[in-house]
Design a protein around this motif. Structure first.
Motif, mmCIF file in Angstrom:
data_model
loop_
_atom_site.group_PDB
_atom_site.id
_atom_site.type_symbol
_atom_site.label_atom_id
_atom_site.label_comp_id
_atom_site.label_asym_id
_atom_site.label_seq_id
_atom_site.Cartn_x
_atom_site.Cartn_y
_atom_site.Cartn_z
ATOM 1 N N PRO A 76 0.830 -1.120 0.215
ATOM 2 C CA PRO A 76 0.097 0.194 -0.148
ATOM 3 C C PRO A 76 0.979 1.252 -0.072
ATOM 4 C CG PRO A 76 0.112 -0.870 2.262
ATOM 5 C CD PRO A 76 0.274 -1.847 1.123
ATOM 6 N N LEU A 77 -0.015 2.224 -0.652
ATOM 7 C CA LEU A 77 0.990 3.695 -0.216
ATOM 8 C C LEU A 77 0.660 4.227 0.224
ATOM 9 C CD1 LEU A 77 2.489 3.475 -4.065
ATOM 10 C CD2 LEU A 77 4.022 2.979 -2.616
ATOM 11 N N LEU A 78 -0.738 4.758 -0.636
ATOM 12 C CA LEU A 78 -1.264 5.309 -0.079
ATOM 13 C C LEU A 78 -3.213 5.351 0.326
ATOM 14 C CD1 LEU A 78 -0.890 8.556 -2.694
ATOM 15 C CD2 LEU A 78 0.185 8.717 -0.736
ATOM 16 N N VAL A 79 -3.238 6.378 1.452
ATOM 17 C CA VAL A 79 -4.910 6.286 1.711
ATOM 18 C C VAL A 79 -6.214 6.564 1.232
ATOM 19 C CG1 VAL A 79 -3.946 4.781 4.381
ATOM 20 C CG2 VAL A 79 -4.649 7.396 3.561
ATOM 21 N N ASN A 80 -7.500 6.504 0.654
ATOM 22 C CA ASN A 80 -8.039 7.196 0.037
ATOM 23 C C ASN A 80 -7.799 7.085 -1.300
ATOM 24 O OD1 ASN A 80 -7.195 9.927 0.092
ATOM 25 N ND2 ASN A 80 -7.939 10.492 2.020
ATOM 26 N N ALA A 81 -6.798 6.396 -1.593
ATOM 27 C CA ALA A 81 -6.110 6.298 -2.682
ATOM 28 C C ALA A 81 -5.334 7.114 -3.081
ATOM 29 C CB ALA A 81 -7.692 6.166 -3.623
ATOM 30 N N ILE A 82 -5.534 8.748 -2.649
ATOM 31 C CA ILE A 82 -5.161 9.499 -3.370
ATOM 32 C C ILE A 82 -4.279 10.403 -2.387
ATOM 33 C CG2 ILE A 82 -6.406 10.153 -5.406
ATOM 34 C CD1 ILE A 82 -7.740 12.359 -3.918
ATOM 35 N N GLY A 83 -4.140 9.822 -1.136
ATOM 36 C CA GLY A 83 -3.693 10.037 -0.017
ATOM 37 C C GLY A 83 -4.099 11.727 0.618
ATOM 38 N N ARG A 84 -5.377 12.031 0.347
ATOM 39 C CA ARG A 84 -5.706 13.237 0.078
ATOM 40 C C ARG A 84 -5.987 13.515 2.091
ATOM 41 N NH1 ARG A 84 -9.521 17.389 -2.780
ATOM 42 N NH2 ARG A 84 -9.421 19.003 -1.588
ATOM 43 N N ASP A 85 -6.070 14.262 3.073
ATOM 44 C CA ASP A 85 -6.228 14.497 3.985
ATOM 45 C C ASP A 85 -7.522 15.389 4.380
ATOM 46 O OD1 ASP A 85 -6.525 15.891 6.677
ATOM 47 O OD2 ASP A 85 -4.811 15.979 6.827
ATOM 48 N N LEU A 86 -8.694 14.780 5.069
ATOM 49 C CA LEU A 86 -9.716 15.513 4.823
ATOM 50 C C LEU A 86 -10.300 15.805 5.863
ATOM 51 C CD1 LEU A 86 -11.518 11.393 2.801
ATOM 52 C CD2 LEU A 86 -10.585 14.462 1.748
ATOM 53 N N GLU A 87 -9.367 16.337 6.734
ATOM 54 C CA GLU A 87 -9.196 16.892 8.261
ATOM 55 C C GLU A 87 -9.206 18.200 8.153
ATOM 56 O OE1 GLU A 87 -8.231 14.827 11.688
ATOM 57 O OE2 GLU A 87 -8.983 12.953 10.716
ATOM 58 N N VAL A 88 -8.841 19.068 6.856
ATOM 59 C CA VAL A 88 -8.097 19.685 7.533
ATOM 60 C C VAL A 88 -9.449 21.163 6.204
ATOM 61 C CG1 VAL A 88 -5.834 19.366 6.308
ATOM 62 C CG2 VAL A 88 -7.643 20.570 4.677
ATOM 63 N N PRO A 89 -9.714 22.234 7.300
ATOM 64 C CA PRO A 89 -10.252 23.112 7.097
ATOM 65 C C PRO A 89 -10.293 23.589 5.196
ATOM 66 C CG PRO A 89 -9.277 24.074 8.528
ATOM 67 C CD PRO A 89 -8.473 22.924 8.096
ATOM 68 N N GLY A 90 -11.455 23.584 4.379
ATOM 69 C CA GLY A 90 -11.911 23.106 3.401
ATOM 70 C C GLY A 90 -12.203 21.917 2.242
ATOM 71 N N ALA A 91 -11.720 21.065 2.903
ATOM 72 C CA ALA A 91 -11.288 19.838 2.994
ATOM 73 C C ALA A 91 -12.693 19.188 1.970
ATOM 74 C CB ALA A 91 -10.859 18.859 3.085
ATOM 75 N N GLU A 92 -14.237 19.887 3.097
ATOM 76 C CA GLU A 92 -15.178 19.244 2.466
ATOM 77 C C GLU A 92 -15.740 19.895 1.218
ATOM 78 O OE1 GLU A 92 -15.698 23.188 4.814
ATOM 79 O OE2 GLU A 92 -14.145 21.126 4.475
ATOM 80 N N LEU A 93 -15.330 21.400 0.658
ATOM 81 C CA LEU A 93 -15.785 22.240 -0.025
ATOM 82 C C LEU A 93 -15.036 22.091 -1.694
ATOM 83 C CD1 LEU A 93 -15.357 25.635 1.748
ATOM 84 C CD2 LEU A 93 -16.777 24.680 1.713
ATOM 85 N N ALA A 94 -16.618 21.456 -2.127
ATOM 86 C CA ALA A 94 -15.996 21.690 -4.166
ATOM 87 C C ALA A 94 -14.690 23.075 -4.576
ATOM 88 C CB ALA A 94 -17.277 21.867 -4.567
ATOM 89 N N ASP A 95 -13.905 21.988 -5.008
ATOM 90 C CA ASP A 95 -12.191 22.609 -4.986
ATOM 91 C C ASP A 95 -12.464 22.180 -6.891
ATOM 92 O OD1 ASP A 95 -10.847 24.626 -5.228
ATOM 93 O OD2 ASP A 95 -9.663 23.465 -3.176
ATOM 94 N N ASP A 96 -11.626 22.589 -7.513
ATOM 95 C CA ASP A 96 -10.769 22.209 -9.193
ATOM 96 C C ASP A 96 -10.478 20.906 -9.109
ATOM 97 O OD1 ASP A 96 -10.401 23.919 -11.911
ATOM 98 O OD2 ASP A 96 -8.744 22.369 -11.120
ATOM 99 N N PRO A 97 -10.808 20.016 -9.862
ATOM 100 C CA PRO A 97 -10.092 18.937 -9.677
ATOM 101 C C PRO A 97 -8.630 18.791 -9.530
ATOM 102 C CG PRO A 97 -11.630 19.269 -11.693
ATOM 103 C CD PRO A 97 -11.168 20.191 -11.086
#
Length: 420
Positions: A114-135
């Motif tokens: 395994p290399l990355l969790v949630n496959a892309i390794g993105r931190d979902l706990e940071v402020p703004g992570a839940e907002l829609a954003d550019d790909p």
């Protein structure tokens, strides 16, 4: 059908290989745009994340020199966000919630590990992570995650495949901005481990290890933000000359990103699907995929894609026959207008080798050999010799040589060094 199955696998939360993940990301970003997000400020998610990460990291750093470097990085981020805001605003219809939000159980694996969790390794706990954003945010998170695992070849392959399959080369201009921010997030995660009460000062080895990881990601953030002078490589040659095979090696070896005339010409067929080429380089209603109008539109698109990559500081490699001087000039001007080095590589092979390669390819693809050979003959007839100005940038590569791949890498490196 394979692409659909790949997306289904990603949704199931199982372990994914890189190609499967990229195909799923492309499909998601193309089809999941959140139009409700258009009313949201373009830079809001990034600003929230950036502000929080810089503040937390700065508070935890003890060395004044490191704080000064972090402040400089923060200034660069704010300036770059201002500079790129028009692009973010123009891409408002493409904003979407992060792919990772719906795939938190997925993992990216390579060679069984395994290399990355949630496959892309993105931190979902940071402020703004839940907002829609550019790909670009999802893609940058993946690239930073791969770079952090010290897998540069996978990083390059991921970017090359994403751009080739999505056609969204403009996204490359945003990757340094989002990538720097994601690298700061990784540095902050390392710092939190340092400050964990369970770690404390009683485990100096673990403390030193966490601080070293934090500094490594801060250095990565600085490298991502660093201004670069990338070359443009124009691969010239008729069918069967070996362009596609050897330019693939430039991706993993030199970090060049390919722009393929075959892929972009095929995208003409999807001209009524604006998501396939969001920059609008193709005129609607182009008739005939191999017509003169389609060929002109394809080369305009190749030039535009190469320009996006060069503006992003990414080495660009255009893979096309480039039969006419006008086509080659159009591409070469993308580098010259930016004061960047340009190299024309003429891929060459004898007639017997060309025929053998084309016959083999035709058999593999299930197409008529006679038609493929007729296309080769037409290309050879139409090829315009190189002009005096072109020869200043021209090298020849015999693709029948056993070390052709190594020769190509050496030629590119030497040309870039002499042009620097």
């Amino acid at each position: 059908m394979r692409h659909t199955l790949d997306v289904d696998r990603a949704n199931s939360g199982e372990s994914l290989e890189l190609e499967t993940l990229i195909d799923a990301l492309v499909a998601y970003h193309r089809g999941a745009a959140s139009h409700d997000a258009e009313a949201q400020d373009a830079g809001q998610p990034l600003t929230l994340t950036m502000t929080a990460e810089l503040a937390e990291i700065r508070e935890a750093l003890w060395d004044e020199g490191e704080r000064e470097r972090l402040d400089q990085l923060g200034d660069w981020l704010k300036q770059d966000l201002t500079r790129l805001m028009p692009i973010l605003e123009a891409r408002a219809a493409r904003r979407t919630p992060s792919w990772a939000l719906g795939h938190s159980a997925s993992r990216l694996c390579h060679d069984g590990r395994p290399l990355l969790v949630n496959a892309i390794g993105r931190d979902l706990e940071v402020p703004g992570a839940e907002l829609a954003d550019d790909p670009a945010s999802d893609l940058a998170a993946l690239l930073v995650g791969l770079e952090g695992r010290e897998t540069p070849e996978l990083t390059r392959l991921a970017l090359d495949r994403y751009l080739r399959h999505s056609g969204d080369y403009e996204i490359s201009r945003l990757l340094s901005l989002f990538g720097t921010c994601h690298a700061l997030t990784a540095a902050r995660r390392a710092l939190r481990r340092c400050l964990d009460e369970k770690l404390g000062l009683e485990q100096p080895a673990l403390l030193a290890e966490s601080m070293a990881e934090c500094r490594r990601y801060l250095e990565l953030a600085e490298r991502i933000a660093e201004f670069r002078f990338p070359p443009l490589i124009i691969a010239v040659g008729v069918s069967g000359s070996g362009k596609s095979r050897f330019t693939r090696e430039l991706v993993t070896g030199l970090g060049a990103i390919r722009v393929s005339s075959e892929a972009e010409r095929q995208r003409l067929v999807q001209a009524d699907d604006s998501s396939a080429h969001p920059q609008g380089d193709f005129a609607p209603g182009v008739v005939g995929i191999f017509s003169e109008a389609a060929t002109m539109a394809t080369y305009r698109r190749l030039a535009s894609c190469a320009g996006y990559l060069l503006d992003a500081g990414v080495p660009a490699c255009v893979d096309a026959t480039c039969l006419t001087r006008a086509q080659r000039d159009l591409l070469r001007q993308q580098a010259e207008a930016r004061g960047l080095p340009c190299l024309l590589v003429n891929f060459e092979a004898d007639d017997a080798t060309l025929r053998r390669r084309i016959e083999k390819r035709a058999g593999r693809q299930g197409v008529a050999v006679e038609e493929s050979l007729a296309v080769l003959a037409q290309q050879q007839q139409r090829f315009e010799p190189f002009g005096d100005e072109e020869r200043l940038h021209l090298v020849h590569l015999d693709t029948t040589a056993g070390n052709a791949g190594e020769l190509l890498a050496d030629l590119v490196n030497e040309h870039v060094r002499l042009s620097g």
